[in-house]
Design an enzyme around this catalytic site. Sequence first.
Site: not given
Length: 550
Positions: A469, A185
């Site tokens: 996150d 990603r």
Amino acid sequence: MVTTTGTRTGFETSTGATTGTDAAITVKGPRIARQDEILTPEALAFIAALHRAFAPRRQEVLQRRQERRTQIANGVDPGFLAETADVREDFSWSVAALAPGLEDRRVEITGPCDKKMTINALNSGARCWMADLEDSSTPNWHNVIDSQVNLRDAIERRIDFTSEQGKEYRLKGEALTDLPTIIVRPRGWHLAELHLRVDGLPVAGSLVDFGLHFFHNAHRLIELGRGPYFYLPKLESHLEARLWNDVFIMAQDLLGLPQGTIRATVLIETITAAFEMEEILYELRHHSSGLNAGRWDYIFSVIKNFRERGPRFVLPDRDQVTMTAPFMRAYTELLVRTCHRRSASAIGGMAAFIPNRRDPEANAAALEKVRADKTREADDGFDGSWVAHPDLVPVAMAVFDETLGGVPNQIDRQREDVVPDAAALLDVAATPGEITETGIRKNLEVGVRYIESWLRGNGAAAINNLMEDAATAEISRSQIWQWINAGSKTDEGRAVTRQWVEELLREEFDGFERFEGDRFDDALAIFTECALGEDYPTFLTLPAYTRFLI
């Protein structure tokens, strides 16, 4: 600093041709171990070629994002696009056939690409590893380079790690195909990489992350029975998917690879993208491998886009916004329907729980919640789901094993019972729950503690047994901003004012355990600016990056 200027810097494709540039390519920042293996002249020229071809279009899509946010702020609800109705109504097209290693994705583990996490993820028993260069990775220069080194070493099976306590970590199995399929990603379109400039302009972080991995590893991955696979984050429209598709076409041509070699899964984690899922698949159809329900960023996107629209779009405490909320159910069920009618994989959301082996009772209760969450996803038709910790792999695997049995996925389950419903996607007000002082304090704690961790280079922070996150930190600061500016009240009837929240923030901050080298003072300043200021920065990582990492 390394500068290439006045000479021709190029790279050789597999056909022997040379492509290059006469323009300056400037690398800034501290030297990182093994940096020269990654930032070769050929790799830099490849990045420069992508930058020059697509930098103007990147700016166009970012400008379009801002224009669309302004429309939404002015009362225009997003909806299914009239101009692309023919794409949605045409039943003749589907995405490319599933690529090697992507047929069975029943459990995917996610995490950053430091050495320990790389090895643990690849030894976890999951079917895939989402190697994260985005929300769980601080984009300091060390992490940008080190992640690429670790990816390359993992693919070549030459990675190992020894902890300070002397524990050794090595890869299991004999071949790459014995391990989870690697899906990288890169950063989203909004982030620039200020350590790498072409013609004096910073390169998009997305192109740096994608380009370096693709340039160094694509051919080798194919030789080893896999391929260059990617997760694409934070897309807000099908035009952004079109931009990625054109990047893929050029990259494959430059390296002499057949078109369609690259495969990409798009995270549907913005409210505007939810109305363009079919169009996104269509734009990437020759390179698409499916969609993912990026639940935390999706909640953040809803708050961000509707933050000034009043009570209709005010959510309760984050803990109370579950996947059973009506607007979340509408989003996830539509995702499954969209994917399966186009022969694409539908991947469920993150289970962020971090097991606590010192509290068996709490651990058992949390694992049961994970099991229930994954059961709901499997029953809804998802082909797989995400977990953040290796201990959750067996839990999720057992659920999907029971649902799938001997088949790799359930793409043939069309979910024709799901009807696209714009009103349902926007029915935020139907979310049950309340705003509480506890929820406010939790947002303040998570927001500041996460930013502090991020500033020290750790973008995946374990806080209160959850893996936080950037997406969850964004929810924390966005809810605070919205509650204050919407004049919200708690369950006890107390107005959520800036003054009161500042008092709570100071209480929480004073309770943090300080240590040498901590970044709490900087974190407090960033959180205060992004959550309590008059203005609302689009992403909290933008001021944090430009002021503290450069």
